[in-house]
Design a protein around this motif. Sequence first.
Motif, PDB file in Angstrom:
ATOM      1  N   UNK A 257      -4.357   9.762  -4.907  1.00  0.00           N
ATOM      2  CA  UNK A 257      -5.337   9.818  -5.654  1.00  0.00           C
ATOM      3  C   UNK A 257      -6.471   8.368  -5.871  1.00  0.00           C
ATOM      4  N   UNK A 258      -5.699   7.849  -6.712  1.00  0.00           N
ATOM      5  CA  UNK A 258      -6.117   6.776  -6.866  1.00  0.00           C
ATOM      6  C   UNK A 258      -6.298   5.620  -5.626  1.00  0.00           C
ATOM      7  N   UNK A 259      -4.841   5.667  -5.585  1.00  0.00           N
ATOM      8  CA  UNK A 259      -5.322   4.844  -3.781  1.00  0.00           C
ATOM      9  C   UNK A 259      -6.416   5.238  -2.936  1.00  0.00           C
ATOM     10  N   UNK A 260      -6.654   6.247  -2.908  1.00  0.00           N
ATOM     11  CA  UNK A 260      -7.733   6.540  -2.034  1.00  0.00           C
ATOM     12  C   UNK A 260      -9.142   6.205  -2.651  1.00  0.00           C
ATOM     13  N   UNK A 261      -9.804   5.674  -3.757  1.00  0.00           N
ATOM     14  CA  UNK A 261     -10.209   5.443  -4.463  1.00  0.00           C
ATOM     15  C   UNK A 261     -10.599   4.465  -4.526  1.00  0.00           C
TER      16      UNK A 261
ATOM     17  N   UNK B  70       3.936   1.277  -1.578  1.00  0.00           N
ATOM     18  CA  UNK B  70       4.131   1.627  -2.803  1.00  0.00           C
ATOM     19  C   UNK B  70       2.477   2.183  -3.259  1.00  0.00           C
ATOM     20  N   UNK B  71       1.187   1.710  -3.627  1.00  0.00           N
ATOM     21  CA  UNK B  71       1.042   2.698  -3.830  1.00  0.00           C
ATOM     22  C   UNK B  71       0.864   4.350  -3.279  1.00  0.00           C
TER      23      UNK B  71
ATOM     24  N   UNK C  85       3.117   6.086  -3.131  1.00  0.00           N
ATOM     25  CA  UNK C  85       4.127   6.510  -4.042  1.00  0.00           C
ATOM     26  C   UNK C  85       3.654   7.429  -5.660  1.00  0.00           C
ATOM     27  N   UNK C  86       3.479   5.373  -5.032  1.00  0.00           N
ATOM     28  CA  UNK C  86       2.585   5.715  -7.520  1.00  0.00           C
ATOM     29  C   UNK C  86       2.216   7.146  -7.451  1.00  0.00           C
ATOM     30  N   UNK C  87       0.661   7.061  -6.631  1.00  0.00           N
ATOM     31  CA  UNK C  87      -0.654   7.667  -6.649  1.00  0.00           C
ATOM     32  C   UNK C  87      -1.429   7.803  -5.809  1.00  0.00           C
TER      33      UNK C  87
ATOM     34  N   UNK D 186       0.892  -1.539  -0.272  1.00  0.00           N
ATOM     35  CA  UNK D 186       0.290   0.239  -0.091  1.00  0.00           C
ATOM     36  C   UNK D 186       1.207   0.853  -0.149  1.00  0.00           C
TER      37      UNK D 186
END
Lengths: 376, 255
Positions: free
Chosen positions: A229-233, A222-223, A225-227, A220
């Motif tokens: 907003x996407x992790x949040x959604x 890593x997620x 770090x990458x994005x 998570x």
Amino acid sequence: MKSRRAAPWITLVAIAAGLILLPLFMPGGSLDLNPLSGNRFPFHAGFIDLATTVLVFALFALGFNMLFGHSGELSFGHAMFFSIGAYAPALYTKGFKVDIAGLHLHHDATNNGFIALVLALGFVLLWAFLLARLIVPRSSGIYYSMITMAFAQVIYFITFRWSELTGGEDGIQGIARPVLPGLPANWLANSTHFYIFTAVVAFVAIAANYWIVRSPFGSVLHALRENRQRARFLGYDVNRYRVNAFVLSALFPAVGGWLWTYLQQAINPDAGGIDYSGRVVMMSLLGGIGTFVGPMIGAFVYWDIQNSVAQQWKYWPAALGAVFVVFVLAAPAGIAGAFVAFQRYGFANSIRRLFSREARLETDLAEELPAREGGP
Amino acid sequence: MSVAAPAASYAFKTTNLTRSFAGFKAVNDVSIEIPRGGVRTIIGPNGAGKTTFFNLLSGLLPPSNGHVFFEERDITDLDPYRRARLGIARSFQITNIFNKLTVYENVRLAVQANYDGKANFFLPTRRMGDLHARTAEILRDIGLFDVSGGLAENLSHGDQRRLEIGLVLARDPQVLLLDEPLAGMSPTETHATVELIQRISPGRTILLVEHDIDVVMSISTTITVMQTGQILAVGTPDEIRANEAVQRAYLGGLA
Ligand SMILES: Nc1ncnc2c1ncn2[C@@H]1O[C@H](COP(=O)(O)OP(=O)(O)O)[C@@H](O)[C@H]1O
Ligand SMILES: [Mg+2]
């Protein structure tokens, strides 16, 4: 289909081997890589205290990398955790007497190193948690870096100014090394013994860190770090992860600080200064923040260059700076990152991948699928 | 695998929902109920406020005025991650994936979100039920199983759009908000994706923003027409085709 990723135990065995062999690579050791250094004997350990220093900073970098390398947030104040982790055991071991707000606080000298460790971790945990709860919802990016730096300065000034407790600029000296149960009282006074002790502690901490970054929690990060907003959604409570990452990443420098106090048997405010916060950034970038072992390799390279060049040339930081610049430009993934790329894509392809998307595409698709446990 | 249906007559309800940007009302006083189930398509010219409407439903933007309800519950002030946990999943008009992670990791992270807050997150992933099996299943559904070892950023545009749908599917959501999922896809990819949407639609509510009028007419249970931040008309495909106001304002040359 077999995964190309090393099995966990291989990595841990390699790290254990590294810890055992490290002293041989130190200046004066039989595997010393530096052509300038002199005397060598078969299987002769080099500057053993320098090897211990490398491990202390490897732990510092390991924690820093959990935050910067894995979750992508740059703390420019991680030395505060190193410093708190160093001062708590120093004060506990040496004892203190202070008057604050009408209270008379008094503690006698002791030599229980493990209570000292618990105190180091406890104080850092508390401070990191409060700080993260304050900072995380309010900042990210460059502001996050600046705020962590500002709070590190607060800790620095406390250690610098509150002379009654901390000894001010001179710090605290004459700190006794702890006594290990079942061993002679002065066993740790010997440099080699202290290295063994440090290596054992480092191994446990490194294994714990490895476990964390490879866990679902780590992925998570890593997620994030990458994005983010996407992790949040996807449903991840992003700020909770950011707080937890900050707190966990602070614990490793605390362990490093604890060992640092006993290694030097003295501590001063420099341990929490901007210089130390910056050094750990440099070590991590040099070694490779995208990898697990990179920052630890960075700690080794940093101290090796420092030690070998400093004896020949008083402008040694310039040499370090030059090496750093070359790496940032030619191998942005750092030393370990470059090795990973060579191993995975071959030397020529690794260089091509740096410059062309087509090359990345071609070589990517040749990769194997990740191992699927329990899959069809 | 669909979730048991709570007793609510609608999926979403909005009351006087408004969002302004520097005085300009991108969504203007919208009060509608979106019934549960079916494919509910939203059409309208560029700038009509479709994406902004999705942003209000999913929590990316707070409204300037009005309320959003999800199955009888006021979710106006709820953080997006909490909405996701209620079973609302969305895709983005501009591809929004984890570029530097592998395709496999992208989907696995989306599946893993189902365990957040429930499982011990420091356990090895193999202890997390059918995590890997479910990830593989979704990779097959979206046709990316064979390239799942590569980085997401190196996929073709159409494959990235499909990966994005995979991220939405992974939560097994009750409600899907798909913002122009077919944009930029080849005819073959479009066909496969429309089939996928139809296949997963039973038991779920799908909100779809789409421009391809043939797809819209064939796939939709109802069509909502938006214009200048407001709802112009709602009806079945046949009703919309016959609606004069819609003809005048929007469908003119298209249908
Ligand atoms: N974040 C924003 N800031 C300013 N204006 C915006 C923003 N988002 C959308 N808008 C404006 O709101 C209007 C509706 O946009 P949008 O919802 O994206 O329309 P659609 O998706 O129907 O094409 C447009 O005029 C757009 O320029
Ligand atoms: Mg739009």
